[in-house]
Design an enzyme around this catalytic site. Structure first.
Site, PDB file in Angstrom:
ATOM      1  N   ASP A   1       0.728  -1.071  -0.099  1.00  0.00           N
ATOM      2  CA  ASP A   1      -0.183  -0.014  -0.081  1.00  0.00           C
ATOM      3  C   ASP A   1       0.982   1.413  -0.120  1.00  0.00           C
ATOM      4  OD1 ASP A   1       0.994   0.196   2.488  1.00  0.00           O
ATOM      5  OD2 ASP A   1      -0.772  -0.054   3.539  1.00  0.00           O
TER       6      ASP A   1
ATOM      7  N   ASP B   1      -8.575  -7.216  -0.450  1.00  0.00           N
ATOM      8  CA  ASP B   1      -7.544  -7.564   0.896  1.00  0.00           C
ATOM      9  C   ASP B   1      -8.373  -7.108   2.193  1.00  0.00           C
ATOM     10  OD1 ASP B   1      -6.984  -4.667   0.542  1.00  0.00           O
ATOM     11  OD2 ASP B   1      -6.256  -4.994   2.440  1.00  0.00           O
TER      12      ASP B   1
ATOM     13  N   CYS C   1     -15.085 -27.697   6.423  1.00  0.00           N
ATOM     14  CA  CYS C   1     -13.589 -27.275   6.008  1.00  0.00           C
ATOM     15  C   CYS C   1     -12.663 -28.132   6.006  1.00  0.00           C
ATOM     16  CB  CYS C   1     -13.245 -26.173   6.850  1.00  0.00           C
ATOM     17  SG  CYS C   1     -11.688 -25.456   6.476  1.00  0.00           S
TER      18      CYS C   1
ATOM     19  N   CYS D   1      -9.331 -27.891   5.900  1.00  0.00           N
ATOM     20  CA  CYS D   1      -8.048 -27.060   6.267  1.00  0.00           C
ATOM     21  C   CYS D   1      -7.123 -27.885   7.203  1.00  0.00           C
ATOM     22  CB  CYS D   1      -8.080 -25.640   6.555  1.00  0.00           C
ATOM     23  SG  CYS D   1      -8.484 -25.282   8.248  1.00  0.00           S
TER      24      CYS D   1
ATOM     25  N   CYS E   1      -8.757 -27.943  10.483  1.00  0.00           N
ATOM     26  CA  CYS E   1     -10.001 -28.533  10.929  1.00  0.00           C
ATOM     27  C   CYS E   1      -9.806 -30.050  10.744  1.00  0.00           C
ATOM     28  CB  CYS E   1     -11.224 -28.220   9.750  1.00  0.00           C
ATOM     29  SG  CYS E   1     -11.717 -26.187  10.189  1.00  0.00           S
TER      30      CYS E   1
ATOM     31  N   HIS F   1      -7.206 -21.168   9.822  1.00  0.00           N
ATOM     32  CA  HIS F   1      -8.379 -21.633   9.431  1.00  0.00           C
ATOM     33  C   HIS F   1      -9.259 -20.550   8.645  1.00  0.00           C
ATOM     34  CE1 HIS F   1     -12.613 -22.843   9.058  1.00  0.00           C
ATOM     35  NE2 HIS F   1     -13.017 -21.847   9.600  1.00  0.00           N
TER      36      HIS F   1
HETATM   37 ZN   LIG Z   1     -10.833 -24.900   8.549  1.00  0.00          ZN
END
Ligand SMILES: [Zn+2]
Length: 376
Positions: free
Chosen positions: A92, A278, A316, A318, A321, A347
């Site tokens: 930025d 973002d 999820c 990920c 998880c 997560h």
């Molecule tokens: Zn997750």
């Protein structure tokens, strides 16, 4: 070459599926960009970001300028090398933090004098200086120096702020064009350079936003951002400002809405034709124990999770998880363990990146149907 924007498909609603070819990475868009304020996406190591599929992350010019200093980063080979991040980066302009974090700001046409929030030392930022700092940092994309108009702002104040932002955009662009080949990886990457995006401002006034967009497009930036949103205005206003601006931006250049938003917002804006977004929300919320899940927002501090053996989000996949329970995440949070922020952040970022993955899949061009089947 600065950047290439390869549009693959556009839906009737405006959503675009494209590839943004940058010096360090070809970014599949629409894309969500995790925020790496001080050279780190807080609590999440770079290799984990890669595993999660982050294609481009942000660096923060104000923070990195103050510490460790842009010249030090240039001497160490630029921001990519310093933080060991081989994929794309965006910095930025420093403007937003100068206005939100620093003390005793004094704004003039020339630039902004401010005191560091770290040690009170005095600094002066001009559009030219912001470009010099961003060229030293060497992200793939740099941003024009702007004044983020506060909310609410009277019309006169928004007009004056826009006047400043437009003058600074011109000066940013002129200085950037004169110095873009000074980026530390210019020769190493075969003569590639950074890109510069202009930032549309204008407060919550549609006509000022349109004027801002038209004038920036005339200046011919490499891409266009819509700034000054998510500053406390109602969501309808955010949506209205984005809707005003998008049709005025060139189709063959990337469009970036800065600092948004909640999971449903990033999906909505992507489907309207925003290519890049973002937000600190997924990581900041994570450090406060707020998880975004397919079942809605979940405050992991809740007593009801004390012995909950389920994953944070059953939908999820990920790495958090798959491995940990809600009870464990709650325990880490309650104990003030450092791992708490890390797991929660991983997560939440996975959740945001997965949303964009899904949106990209839905924006793919329809597969070509063979006109005659079985003729072989
Ligand atoms: Zn997750």
């Amino acid at each position: 070459m600065t950047l290439e924007f390869k549009l693959r498909n556009q839906t009737e609603a405006g959503g675009r599926r494209a590839q943004l070819v940058l010096p360090h990475q070809t970014v599949e868009t629409p894309v969500f960009m995790p925020v790496g304020t001080a050279g780190t996406v807080k609590a999440v190591p770079q290799d984990v970001l890669e595993t999660l599929g982050a294609q481009i992350i942000l660096g923060n010019t104000y923070h990195l300028y103050l510490r460790p200093g842009h010249e030090a980063i240039r001497r160490m080979g630029g921001l990519h090398r310093f933080i060991s991040w081989p994929r794309a980066m965006l910095t930025d302009s420093g403007g937003f933090q100068v206005f939100s974090l620093s003390a005793l700001r004094k704004v003039s046409d020339e630039g902004v004098r401010f005191r560091s929030h770290l040690d009170g030392s005095s600094h002066f930022f001009t559009p030219e200086h912001s470009m010099d700092v961003q060229i030293a940092l060497g992200a793939d994309i740099a941003m024009a120096f702007d004044e983020c108009t506060e909310y609410p702002a009277e019309r006169g104040r928004a007009e004056e702020s826009l006047r400043l932002t437009m003058a600074w955009a011109r000066r940013s662009l002129d200085h950037f064009r004169a110095h873009r080949e000074e980026v530390v990886w210019h020769e190493e990457l075969g003569g590639k350079t950074q890109s510069l995006f202009g930032i549309v401002q204008g407060g919550m006034y549609g006509d000022l936003r349109r004027e801002s967009a038209e004038r920036l497009v005339e200046m011919d930036f490499d891409g266009y951002a819509i700034g000054g949103l998510s500053v406390g205005e109602p969501r309808e206003a955010t949506l209205e400002m984005i809707s005003e601006v998008l049709p005025l931006l060139p189709k063959d250049k990337p469009r970036y809405v800065m600092g948004v938003g909640y999971p449903d917002e990033i999906e909505q804006y992507a489907r309207m034709g925003v290519d890049m977004m973002d937000c600190v929300l997924p990581t900041r919320a994570a450090r406060h124990g707020l998880l975004f899940t397919s079942e809605g927002r979940l405050n992991i501090k809740g007593k009801k999770f004390a012995e909950d053996q389920g994953p944070p989000d059953p939908e999820c996949n990920c790495m958090v998880c798959r491995r940990y329970t809600r009870a464990y995440l709650r325990h880490l949070m309650h104990s003030g363990e450092a791992l708490s922020g890390t797991l929660n952040s991983i997560h939440n970022l996975a959740y945001y990146l997965e949303i964009m993955q899904r949106v990209r899949a839905s924006l793919e061009p329809a597969p070509e149907v063979p006109s005659q089947a079985g003729s072989a």
